[in-house]
Design a protein around this motif. Structure first.
Motif, mmCIF file in Angstrom:
data_model
loop_
_atom_site.group_PDB
_atom_site.id
_atom_site.type_symbol
_atom_site.label_atom_id
_atom_site.label_comp_id
_atom_site.label_asym_id
_atom_site.label_seq_id
_atom_site.Cartn_x
_atom_site.Cartn_y
_atom_site.Cartn_z
ATOM 1 N N TYR A 207 0.817 -1.215 0.000
ATOM 2 C CA TYR A 207 0.000 0.000 0.000
ATOM 3 C C TYR A 207 0.852 1.268 0.000
ATOM 4 O O TYR A 207 0.356 2.350 -0.303
ATOM 5 N N GLN A 208 2.130 1.132 0.361
ATOM 6 C CA GLN A 208 2.992 2.306 0.549
ATOM 7 C C GLN A 208 3.708 2.700 -0.742
ATOM 8 O O GLN A 208 3.965 1.875 -1.619
ATOM 9 N N ALA A 209 4.049 3.967 -0.810
ATOM 10 C CA ALA A 209 4.967 4.514 -1.827
ATOM 11 C C ALA A 209 4.527 4.244 -3.256
ATOM 12 O O ALA A 209 5.356 4.082 -4.161
ATOM 13 N N GLY A 210 3.231 4.171 -3.489
ATOM 14 C CA GLY A 210 2.741 4.006 -4.846
ATOM 15 C C GLY A 210 3.190 2.734 -5.527
ATOM 16 O O GLY A 210 3.389 2.715 -6.752
ATOM 17 N N ALA A 211 3.345 1.654 -4.762
ATOM 18 C CA ALA A 211 3.846 0.409 -5.335
ATOM 19 C C ALA A 211 2.949 -0.105 -6.458
ATOM 20 O O ALA A 211 3.443 -0.567 -7.497
ATOM 21 N N TRP A 212 1.649 -0.029 -6.269
ATOM 22 C CA TRP A 212 0.730 -0.515 -7.304
ATOM 23 C C TRP A 212 0.830 0.342 -8.565
ATOM 24 O O TRP A 212 0.926 -0.176 -9.686
ATOM 25 N N GLN A 213 0.852 1.644 -8.391
ATOM 26 C CA GLN A 213 0.903 2.536 -9.542
ATOM 27 C C GLN A 213 2.201 2.366 -10.333
ATOM 28 O O GLN A 213 2.227 2.535 -11.553
ATOM 29 N N ARG A 214 3.283 2.005 -9.643
ATOM 30 C CA ARG A 214 4.579 1.833 -10.311
ATOM 31 C C ARG A 214 4.865 0.368 -10.653
ATOM 32 O O ARG A 214 5.956 0.042 -11.121
ATOM 33 N N ASN A 215 3.882 -0.503 -10.397
ATOM 34 C CA ASN A 215 4.040 -1.943 -10.618
ATOM 35 C C ASN A 215 5.256 -2.500 -9.880
ATOM 36 O O ASN A 215 5.963 -3.389 -10.368
ATOM 37 N N ASN A 216 5.494 -1.963 -8.686
ATOM 38 C CA ASN A 216 6.598 -2.439 -7.858
ATOM 39 C C ASN A 216 6.078 -3.572 -6.973
ATOM 40 O O ASN A 216 5.778 -3.393 -5.797
ATOM 41 N N GLY A 217 5.963 -4.747 -7.578
ATOM 42 C CA GLY A 217 5.337 -5.869 -6.896
ATOM 43 C C GLY A 217 6.276 -7.032 -6.638
ATOM 44 O O GLY A 217 7.444 -7.026 -7.014
ATOM 45 N N ILE A 218 5.724 -8.047 -5.986
ATOM 46 C CA ILE A 218 6.422 -9.310 -5.746
ATOM 47 C C ILE A 218 5.427 -10.449 -5.949
ATOM 48 O O ILE A 218 4.210 -10.248 -5.877
ATOM 49 N N ARG A 219 5.938 -11.639 -6.174
ATOM 50 C CA ARG A 219 5.093 -12.826 -6.339
ATOM 51 C C ARG A 219 5.293 -13.738 -5.150
ATOM 52 O O ARG A 219 6.338 -14.363 -5.002
ATOM 53 N N ILE A 220 4.289 -13.811 -4.282
ATOM 54 C CA ILE A 220 4.404 -14.612 -3.059
ATOM 55 C C ILE A 220 3.215 -15.554 -2.854
ATOM 56 O O ILE A 220 3.196 -16.302 -1.875
ATOM 57 N N ASP A 221 2.250 -15.523 -3.763
ATOM 58 C CA ASP A 221 1.080 -16.398 -3.671
ATOM 59 C C ASP A 221 1.232 -17.519 -4.698
ATOM 60 O O ASP A 221 1.348 -17.252 -5.901
ATOM 61 N N HIS A 222 1.232 -18.757 -4.224
ATOM 62 C CA HIS A 222 1.599 -19.884 -5.078
ATOM 63 C C HIS A 222 0.620 -21.042 -4.922
ATOM 64 O O HIS A 222 -0.040 -21.182 -3.880
#
Length: 259
Positions: A207-222
């Motif tokens: 939710y912080q630092a505009g991660a969604w808007q900048r597509n700054n994501g990680i893959r942790i659901d498997h």
């Protein structure tokens, strides 16, 4: 058969999202994590009124897992075996009838483990070891088995937009990734990586630092599949658009199709 997993980050705040996703994706089963409520406070009536069955393993204010399914789960197990002192609601397992067969399904909310220099990280690694022991026993049944959930594990650098930012995080530390590989080496196939080697595929945006808007994501659901389930794997998709919904969870659903 369509099976999805989703960390909803509070079922009571995200009920409308869950109902909307069920209607949109029409899965046969949806594994939920981070319910943040006890069983009695889970919105069972609203989900059952929409035509679904529910199995719940809740905990007040924290954790909690559930499986929403078209047909009622059988042989339901609440809690991960191996430590009778562990009161955290992080594991729910059941058998889902489908046609002439069944699929054994688990909803998993693996411990985060942060900060790594506290007791939380040894707990994470011990939980992963317990999961491996239990999973090995389940594989002996030689039936379709799906271990789905929020693993809180970034398996490889390509599973993060900025791997360097996660170097000291419990989700990406070498012992965490080694434990995840150990689990896979028992005979499991990681669904997404069985279908693509692409980078830039994420399931969580902070939710912080505009991660969604900048597509700054990680893959942790498997979703980990036994050989009998992997043989039936047809497709895998990440419902990325759900992260753009109003007041969305920081995770999005991952969906597999078994033929």
């Amino acid at each position: 058969m369509r099976i999805a997993t989703w960390n909803v980050n509070s079922i009571r705040q995200r009920l409308t999202h869950v109902l909307a996703f069920l209607k949109e994706a029409e899965p046969d089963a949806l594994c939920l994590q981070e319910l943040k409520c006890v069983d009695a406070d889970f919105p069972r009536a609203e989900i059952e009124d929409a035509g679904w069955q529910v199995a719940i393993h809740g905990q007040k204010g924290f954790n909690g897992v559930a499986i929403i399914s078209r047909s009622k789960l059988e042989d339901v197990r609440r809690g991960l075996p191996g430590d009778d002192r562990d009161e955290q609601a992080r594991y729910l397992e059941g058998v889902l009838p489908h046609g002439n067969g069944v699929v054994r399904l688990a909803s998993i909310y693996l411990p985060n483990g942060n900060p790594p220099n506290t007791e939380k990280y040894p707990y994470k690694l011990a939980w992963m070891e317990r999961l491996a022991v239990h999973a090995k026993g389940l594989l002996a049944h030689e039936e379709p088995l799906v271990l789905a959930g929020d693993y809180n594990v970034i398996p490889e650098p390509r599973d993060a937009r900025d791997p360097a930012a996660w170097t000291g995080d419990a989700l990406f530390l070498p012992p965490t990734r080694t434990a995840f590989r150990k689990l896979q080496s028992l005979g499991f196939t990681e669904a997404l990586r069985a279908t693509t080697d692409a980078a830039g595929l994420y399931t969580f945006w902070d939710y912080q630092a505009g991660a969604w808007q900048r597509n700054n994501g990680i893959r942790i659901d498997h979703l980990l599949l036994s050989p009998q389930a992997a043989d039936k794997l047809g497709a895998v998709s990440i419902a990325k658009h759900v992260r753009g919904w109003d007041k969305a969870s920081d995770h999005v659903p991952v969906l597999i199709e078994l033929n």
